[in-house]
Each structure stands twice: as structure tokens, then as C-alpha cells.
Design a protein around this motif. Structure first.
Motif, PDB file in Angstrom:
ATOM      1  N   LYS A 105      18.455  33.007   0.035  1.00 37.12           N
ATOM      2  CA  LYS A 105      18.018  32.176  -1.083  1.00 37.12           C
ATOM      3  C   LYS A 105      17.165  31.018  -0.596  1.00 37.12           C
ATOM      4  O   LYS A 105      17.413  30.451   0.463  1.00 37.12           O
ATOM      5  CB  LYS A 105      19.226  31.612  -1.820  1.00 37.12           C
ATOM      6  CG  LYS A 105      19.880  32.562  -2.768  1.00 37.12           C
ATOM      7  CD  LYS A 105      20.930  31.824  -3.550  1.00 37.12           C
ATOM      8  CE  LYS A 105      21.316  32.603  -4.778  1.00 37.12           C
ATOM      9  NZ  LYS A 105      22.294  31.863  -5.563  1.00 37.12           N
ATOM     10  N   HIS A 106      16.172  30.685  -1.394  1.00 36.44           N
ATOM     11  CA  HIS A 106      15.352  29.511  -1.091  1.00 36.44           C
ATOM     12  C   HIS A 106      16.031  28.271  -1.661  1.00 36.44           C
ATOM     13  O   HIS A 106      16.585  28.327  -2.763  1.00 36.44           O
ATOM     14  CB  HIS A 106      13.952  29.661  -1.699  1.00 36.44           C
ATOM     15  CG  HIS A 106      13.149  30.725  -1.030  1.00 36.44           C
ATOM     16  ND1 HIS A 106      12.603  30.539   0.212  1.00 36.44           N
ATOM     17  CD2 HIS A 106      12.819  31.973  -1.414  1.00 36.44           C
ATOM     18  CE1 HIS A 106      11.956  31.643   0.557  1.00 36.44           C
ATOM     19  NE2 HIS A 106      12.071  32.526  -0.408  1.00 36.44           N
ATOM     20  N   PRO A 107      15.962  27.170  -0.931  1.00 37.04           N
ATOM     21  CA  PRO A 107      16.571  25.947  -1.480  1.00 37.04           C
ATOM     22  C   PRO A 107      15.802  25.473  -2.704  1.00 37.04           C
ATOM     23  O   PRO A 107      14.601  25.695  -2.834  1.00 37.04           O
ATOM     24  CB  PRO A 107      16.448  24.941  -0.339  1.00 37.04           C
ATOM     25  CG  PRO A 107      15.389  25.490   0.543  1.00 37.04           C
ATOM     26  CD  PRO A 107      15.378  26.967   0.371  1.00 37.04           C
ATOM     27  N   LYS A 108      16.536  24.839  -3.605  1.00 33.79           N
ATOM     28  CA  LYS A 108      15.901  24.320  -4.809  1.00 33.79           C
ATOM     29  C   LYS A 108      14.974  23.172  -4.462  1.00 33.79           C
ATOM     30  O   LYS A 108      15.251  22.382  -3.556  1.00 33.79           O
ATOM     31  CB  LYS A 108      16.956  23.822  -5.794  1.00 33.79           C
ATOM     32  CG  LYS A 108      17.716  24.909  -6.482  1.00 33.79           C
ATOM     33  CD  LYS A 108      18.636  24.323  -7.528  1.00 33.79           C
ATOM     34  CE  LYS A 108      19.352  25.414  -8.261  1.00 33.79           C
ATOM     35  NZ  LYS A 108      20.246  24.882  -9.291  1.00 33.79           N
ATOM     36  N   LYS A 109      13.877  23.108  -5.184  1.00 34.01           N
ATOM     37  CA  LYS A 109      12.980  21.980  -4.997  1.00 34.01           C
ATOM     38  C   LYS A 109      13.588  20.749  -5.647  1.00 34.01           C
ATOM     39  O   LYS A 109      14.076  20.819  -6.770  1.00 34.01           O
ATOM     40  CB  LYS A 109      11.609  22.255  -5.609  1.00 34.01           C
ATOM     41  CG  LYS A 109      10.775  23.199  -4.815  1.00 34.01           C
ATOM     42  CD  LYS A 109       9.377  23.249  -5.373  1.00 34.01           C
ATOM     43  CE  LYS A 109       8.520  24.144  -4.526  1.00 34.01           C
ATOM     44  NZ  LYS A 109       7.149  24.180  -4.990  1.00 34.01           N
TER      45      LYS A 109
END
Length: 123
Positions: free
Chosen positions: A2-6
């Protein structure tokens, strides 16, 4: 993976980044950077070419201890501006670039600028 939330950037930080793209401190004209907390104000003269802080003053500085100033936090901000101008003159600095760090030019920020101008700095 998963990509970290901006994380959304604070509006003041956005303005500060936008201002910093245009402002550069040099040895001849260092950048007067301001940080304002709820209770204190911090001012630095910075040479961006070397990445060095030339001097720093705040309401917590030893020179400010014991001073009584009328006008509350704004009065102390003006006193910090005068003190940074005195110290800059001792180091032979007269011309500076003013960096308000994304804060509106009002209140304590304006008081620091006025105090520095009264102390003899040109910007």
C-alpha cells in the motif's frame, strides 16, 4: 504494498514554500526568517548559499530575560526585531531579505519588521 496516504499541507506551509522559491539569502544580504509560536517569536539571519545560520534571537534569549516591554507579545516582537538589528550591525550586516515564513504581514510579524527597521536594517 500500500502507498502511504498523502498528508494535506498546512496553508501557512504552502505559502512559506512559495515564498522560499523566490527568496534567497546571501552572505551580503542574509535572509531574516521568522517563526511564531503561541507564546514566543524566533528570528534568524540565514546565509542560504552555505546553509548556515549567522545569528538567532528569540523572546527566550538571555538578552531578553528580565526586560519589561509594554504591548504584550507584539511589544516583545518589536524588541526582538531591535535586538536582531543590533546584533546584525555588530557583525557588519545592514542589508537583509525579509522572509515572513508564510505568516501574514500583520501583528507580531509586522512588529519584528518595524523593530528591525528602527534598529537600522534595510529591506
Amino acid at each position: 504494498m500500500k502507498h502511504p496516504k498523502k498528508v494535506k499541507m498546512d496553508p501557512r506551509e504552502k505559502r512559506a514554500h512559495r515564498i522560499r522559491r523566490k527568496i534567497q539569502g546571501t552572505p551580503e544580504r542574509p535572509r531574516l526568517a521568522i517563526f511564531r509560536s503561541l507564546t514566543n517569536i524566533y528570528v534568524q539571519l540565514i546565509d542560504d548559499t552555505k546553509g548556515v545560520s549567522l545569528l538567532g534571537v528569540s523572546t527566550k534569549s538571555p538578552e531578553m530575560k528580565g526586560q519589561t516591554v509594554t504591548g504584550g507579545k507584539t511589544g516583545y516582537a518589536k524588541a526582538v526585531g531591535k535586538l536582531v538589528a543590533e546584533k546584525a550591525k555588530e557583525k557588519g550586516i545592514i542589508n537583509i531579505v525579509f522572509d515572513r515564513s508564510g505568516y501574514l504581514y500583520h501583528g507580531r510579524i509586522k512588529a519584528v519588521a518595524d523593530g528591525a527597521r528602527e534598529g537600522g536594517l534595510n529591506f
